[in-house]
Design an enzyme around this catalytic site. Structure first.
Site, PDB file in Angstrom:
ATOM      1  N   ILE A 213     -12.753  48.988 -18.178  1.00  0.00           N
ATOM      2  CA  ILE A 213     -13.873  48.500 -17.364  1.00  0.00           C
ATOM      3  C   ILE A 213     -13.424  47.337 -16.477  1.00  0.00           C
ATOM      4  O   ILE A 213     -13.818  47.237 -15.314  1.00  0.00           O
ATOM      5  CB  ILE A 213     -15.043  48.082 -18.291  1.00  0.00           C
ATOM      6  CG1 ILE A 213     -15.592  49.327 -19.015  1.00  0.00           C
ATOM      7  CG2 ILE A 213     -16.142  47.389 -17.509  1.00  0.00           C
ATOM      8  CD1 ILE A 213     -16.632  49.044 -20.085  1.00  0.00           C
ATOM      9  N   ASP A 232      -5.646  38.437 -17.851  1.00  0.00           N
ATOM     10  CA  ASP A 232      -5.480  39.251 -19.076  1.00  0.00           C
ATOM     11  C   ASP A 232      -4.366  38.634 -19.915  1.00  0.00           C
ATOM     12  O   ASP A 232      -3.641  37.737 -19.448  1.00  0.00           O
ATOM     13  CB  ASP A 232      -5.184  40.722 -18.740  1.00  0.00           C
ATOM     14  CG  ASP A 232      -5.759  41.671 -19.805  1.00  0.00           C
ATOM     15  OD1 ASP A 232      -5.380  41.528 -20.986  1.00  0.00           O
ATOM     16  OD2 ASP A 232      -6.585  42.527 -19.455  1.00  0.00           O
ATOM     17  N   ASN A 282     -15.331  39.748 -19.044  1.00  0.00           N
ATOM     18  CA  ASN A 282     -15.224  41.142 -19.491  1.00  0.00           C
ATOM     19  C   ASN A 282     -14.329  41.320 -20.722  1.00  0.00           C
ATOM     20  O   ASN A 282     -14.513  42.266 -21.490  1.00  0.00           O
ATOM     21  CB  ASN A 282     -14.695  41.994 -18.327  1.00  0.00           C
ATOM     22  CG  ASN A 282     -14.251  43.363 -18.785  1.00  0.00           C
ATOM     23  OD1 ASN A 282     -15.063  44.230 -19.073  1.00  0.00           O
ATOM     24  ND2 ASN A 282     -12.931  43.546 -18.871  1.00  0.00           N
ATOM     25  N   TYR A 347     -18.580  42.923 -34.204  1.00  0.00           N
ATOM     26  CA  TYR A 347     -18.704  43.220 -32.769  1.00  0.00           C
ATOM     27  C   TYR A 347     -20.170  43.104 -32.309  1.00  0.00           C
ATOM     28  O   TYR A 347     -20.468  42.463 -31.293  1.00  0.00           O
ATOM     29  CB  TYR A 347     -18.166  44.632 -32.528  1.00  0.00           C
ATOM     30  CG  TYR A 347     -18.160  45.080 -31.090  1.00  0.00           C
ATOM     31  CD1 TYR A 347     -17.205  44.619 -30.180  1.00  0.00           C
ATOM     32  CD2 TYR A 347     -19.107  45.996 -30.623  1.00  0.00           C
ATOM     33  CE1 TYR A 347     -17.197  45.062 -28.855  1.00  0.00           C
ATOM     34  CE2 TYR A 347     -19.094  46.433 -29.310  1.00  0.00           C
ATOM     35  CZ  TYR A 347     -18.139  45.965 -28.433  1.00  0.00           C
ATOM     36  OH  TYR A 347     -18.136  46.407 -27.120  1.00  0.00           O
TER      37      TYR A 347
HETATM   38  N1  LIG Z   1     -15.957  51.048 -23.347  1.00  0.00           N
HETATM   39  C1  LIG Z   1     -17.213  50.983 -23.753  1.00  0.00           C
HETATM   40  O1  LIG Z   1     -17.837  52.012 -24.018  1.00  0.00           O
HETATM   41  C2  LIG Z   1     -17.908  49.652 -23.894  1.00  0.00           C
HETATM   42  C3  LIG Z   1     -19.226  49.671 -24.339  1.00  0.00           C
HETATM   43  C4  LIG Z   1     -19.905  48.470 -24.457  1.00  0.00           C
HETATM   44  C5  LIG Z   1     -19.281  47.279 -24.123  1.00  0.00           C
HETATM   45  N2  LIG Z   1     -18.000  47.287 -23.698  1.00  0.00           N
HETATM   46  C6  LIG Z   1     -17.396  45.988 -23.368  1.00  0.00           C
HETATM   47  O2  LIG Z   1     -16.790  46.046 -22.086  1.00  0.00           O
HETATM   48  C7  LIG Z   1     -15.639  45.211 -22.064  1.00  0.00           C
HETATM   49  C8  LIG Z   1     -14.428  45.996 -21.624  1.00  0.00           C
HETATM   50  O3  LIG Z   1     -14.261  47.097 -22.501  1.00  0.00           O
HETATM   51  P1  LIG Z   1     -13.145  48.226 -22.304  1.00  0.00           P
HETATM   52  O4  LIG Z   1     -13.682  49.456 -22.921  1.00  0.00           O
HETATM   53  O5  LIG Z   1     -12.692  48.250 -20.897  1.00  0.00           O
HETATM   54  O6  LIG Z   1     -12.003  47.647 -23.265  1.00  0.00           O
HETATM   55  P2  LIG Z   1     -10.407  47.810 -23.197  1.00  0.00           P
HETATM   56  O7  LIG Z   1      -9.930  47.584 -24.586  1.00  0.00           O
HETATM   57  O8  LIG Z   1     -10.036  49.081 -22.517  1.00  0.00           O
HETATM   58  O9  LIG Z   1      -9.970  46.574 -22.259  1.00  0.00           O
HETATM   59  C9  LIG Z   1     -10.193  45.237 -22.651  1.00  0.00           C
HETATM   60  C10 LIG Z   1      -9.237  44.333 -21.893  1.00  0.00           C
HETATM   61  O10 LIG Z   1      -9.460  42.989 -22.355  1.00  0.00           O
HETATM   62  C11 LIG Z   1      -8.180  42.379 -22.578  1.00  0.00           C
HETATM   63  N3  LIG Z   1      -8.269  41.312 -23.571  1.00  0.00           N
HETATM   64  C12 LIG Z   1      -8.488  41.450 -24.894  1.00  0.00           C
HETATM   65  N4  LIG Z   1      -8.417  40.244 -25.505  1.00  0.00           N
HETATM   66  C13 LIG Z   1      -8.141  39.336 -24.534  1.00  0.00           C
HETATM   67  C14 LIG Z   1      -7.934  37.935 -24.535  1.00  0.00           C
HETATM   68  N5  LIG Z   1      -7.985  37.223 -25.677  1.00  0.00           N
HETATM   69  N6  LIG Z   1      -7.676  37.317 -23.358  1.00  0.00           N
HETATM   70  C15 LIG Z   1      -7.611  38.029 -22.202  1.00  0.00           C
HETATM   71  N7  LIG Z   1      -7.796  39.360 -22.142  1.00  0.00           N
HETATM   72  C16 LIG Z   1      -8.058  40.010 -23.298  1.00  0.00           C
HETATM   73  C17 LIG Z   1      -7.306  43.533 -23.059  1.00  0.00           C
HETATM   74  O11 LIG Z   1      -5.928  43.236 -22.927  1.00  0.00           O
HETATM   75  C18 LIG Z   1      -7.759  44.668 -22.159  1.00  0.00           C
HETATM   76  O12 LIG Z   1      -7.046  44.712 -20.948  1.00  0.00           O
HETATM   77  C19 LIG Z   1     -15.527  44.614 -23.464  1.00  0.00           C
HETATM   78  O13 LIG Z   1     -16.130  43.338 -23.487  1.00  0.00           O
HETATM   79  C20 LIG Z   1     -16.281  45.595 -24.309  1.00  0.00           C
HETATM   80  O14 LIG Z   1     -16.774  45.011 -25.496  1.00  0.00           O
HETATM   81  C21 LIG Z   1     -17.288  48.449 -23.583  1.00  0.00           C
END
Ligand SMILES: NC(=O)c1ccc[n+]([C@@H]2O[C@H](COP(=O)([O-])OP(=O)(O)OC[C@H]3O[C@@H](n4cnc5c(N)ncnc54)[C@H](O)[C@@H]3O)[C@@H](O)[C@H]2O)c1
Length: 441
Positions: A213, A232, A282, A347
């Site tokens: 995302i 990141d 994010n 979470y």
């Molecule tokens: N994918 C879904 O269906 C979904 C649903 C609800 C909420 N979300 C939320 O959306 C956001 C993005 O989700 P996603 O699915 O793209 O996740 P993802 O795991 O694909 O990507 C998350 C990114 O955050 C980075 N990250 C993690 N810890 C970090 C830190 N301490 N410092 C800096 N960067 C860090 C990771 O390296 C990664 O690039 C998250 O907050 C997640 O909780 C996602």
């Protein structure tokens, strides 16, 4: 993650088989393209509220036909802002049911009401509150990618805010937002510098930008004219550089939980870009385990990344050197924050915490014209959800009004809209981007 079922039911054989067996029939969603039309086909405007002439003008500005004798419609807008008694609601059925019957693929229904919290008389509050139930049910009745959403306007006329919200919900930007409402306050929002690049001249910080995302948010904010700073963890530096280079932005390898993370982001933005206007929190992680088996490490890591880092960064970003007037803070919550999820006590706690954080921080930031909001994605096709067991993911996909998972771009579009100058009347809210998922809806 490819949704092979959706591909199958959109093939000739798959379509007829799904019809015969009564299986879900998700369709490819209509998404925003730069310079593309707002809607496919005529849009009818129904009602006698104070916004009717502005809504008609918005449609005419987009070259959209507003006649009420078309064969198929791209959408319908009900202005029910003047409804004050339950009897007034019948207007929608009397004048709109026949048009809703003639909606085309990926059509849009937008209902404009008056914020019930600003009304006093029980009948008035009940009438306006009723619109929420109406929209949620209508959204569940629609098929073929069509959506229904509700805009609660303030009692005082706020024309640019209503225009911006109606435009968003009619457009392909809201493809995966369904059965939701937003409340507009009385603050006059800013003006988008251009329709094609509403974020021109803005600098945006996006955390967790290397993939999923976050990468989509970088791309969409840059498409809309912003200069993006992608953040990141150092381990994701190569992927981050690729995403950010494509968007012609700058990158910062940094763990958002580091004690000096806020200061380092501030320094980077001032040195490279002369400041910043938008922050998208994010970065997020999952460390799933049943509560009874949850280790301290799993609990603490999720708290630190998903919630504590946002609180800590906001302290810095809302300070003197941080965001200026008209700043925007947008956080990532989740459907799990509303509905809970087995194996995700840690979470879900953080994602519900974000909803509370946004609500309170919005009040603190209001004096400086800074808005603070969240988006709560449902099932979005990313690496995070790619790790879900097959059957769980398949059920989660189909148990929504749009009968499919969303794409990262759908979350990014909602964030980009909240980041616009024209969205200044929206604050303290969490907008669900979930295709009206039935879990926690
Ligand atoms: N994918 C879904 O269906 C979904 C649903 C609800 C909420 N979300 C939320 O959306 C956001 C993005 O989700 P996603 O699915 O793209 O996740 P993802 O795991 O694909 O990507 C998350 C990114 O955050 C980075 N990250 C993690 N810890 C970090 C830190 N301490 N410092 C800096 N960067 C860090 C990771 O390296 C990664 O690039 C998250 O907050 C997640 O909780 C996602």
């Amino acid at each position: 993650m490819t949704d092979t079922y959706t591909q199958f039911v959109n093939s000739g054989f798959g379509r007829s088989l799904a019809k015969q067996l009564g299986l879900p029939a998700p369709v490819p969603l209509r998404r925003h393209t730069k310079g593309g039309p707002l809607c496919d086909g005529p849009v009818a405007v129904i009602g006698e509220g104070e916004h009717v002439s502005d809504i008609v003008q918005l449609l005419l500005d987009h070259g959209i036909d507003t006649s009420t004798d078309a064969e198929t419609y791209g959408g319908v807008v009900f202005d029910m802002s003047d409804a004050r008694s339950p009897r007034d609601l019948a207007h929608m059925r009397e004048n709109g049911a026949d048009i809703v019957k003639r909606l085309g693929r990926n059509a849009r229904i937008v209902v404009v009401g008056t914020d019930p919290d600003l009304l006093d008389a029980p009948a008035e509050v009940a009438t306006q509150r009723a619109l929420d139930g109406f929209v949620r049910s209508l959204a569940k009745e629609l098929r073929s990618g069509a959506t229904a959403n509700l805009v609660y306007a303030p009692v005082e006329h706020n024309r640019p805010a209503v225009r911006s919200a109606v435009e968003f919900f009619l457009s392909g930007r809201s493809a995966f937002v369904d059965g939701q409402h937003v409340r507009l306050d009385e603050n006059t929002p800013g003006v988008n510098l251009s329709a094609d690049e509403p974020l021109a001249g803005k600098v945006a910080v996006v955390t967790g930008a290397a993939r999923g995302i976050g990468a989509a948010i970088v791309e969409v904010l840059a498409r809309d004219g912003a200069t993006v700073v992608g953040v990141d963890v150092p381990a994701a530096q190569d992927a981050l550089a690729k995403v950010v280079n494509r968007a012609r932005g700058t990158s910062l390898a940094l763990d958002v939980t580091a004690p000096d993370a806020g200061e380092r982001i501030l320094q980077h933005c001032h040195k490279r870009h002369g400041g910043f206007d938008i922050v998208v929190h994010n970065a997020g992680i999952t460390r799933d385990k049943l509560f009874v088996n949850m280790s301290a490490e799993k609990w603490d890591q999720v708290m630190a990344v998903n919630l504590e880092s946002i609180l800590q960064l906001n302290e810095v970003f809302l300070g003197d050197e941080g965001l200026g007037t008209d700043g925007r803070v947008i956080c990532l919550s989740s459907q799990s924050g509303f509905a809970g999820n087995r194996g995700q006590t840690n979470y879900s706690a953080t994602k519900a915490g974000v909803i509370g954080l946004v609500d309170t921080t919005a009040d603190i930031a209001a004096d400086r014209g800074i808005t603070v909001n969240a988006v709560a994605p449902g099932l979005i096709e990313t690496e995070m959800t790619g790790r879900m067991p097959f059957a769980t993911r398949e059920v989660a996909r189909r148990l929504s009004s749009l009968q499919q998972g969303g794409d990262p771009v759908d979350v990014a579009e909602a964030i980009a809209w909240l980041a616009q100058p024209a969205s200044g009347a929206i604050t303290g809210q969490t907008l669900r981007v979930c295709g009206q998922n039935f879990i926690g809806a």
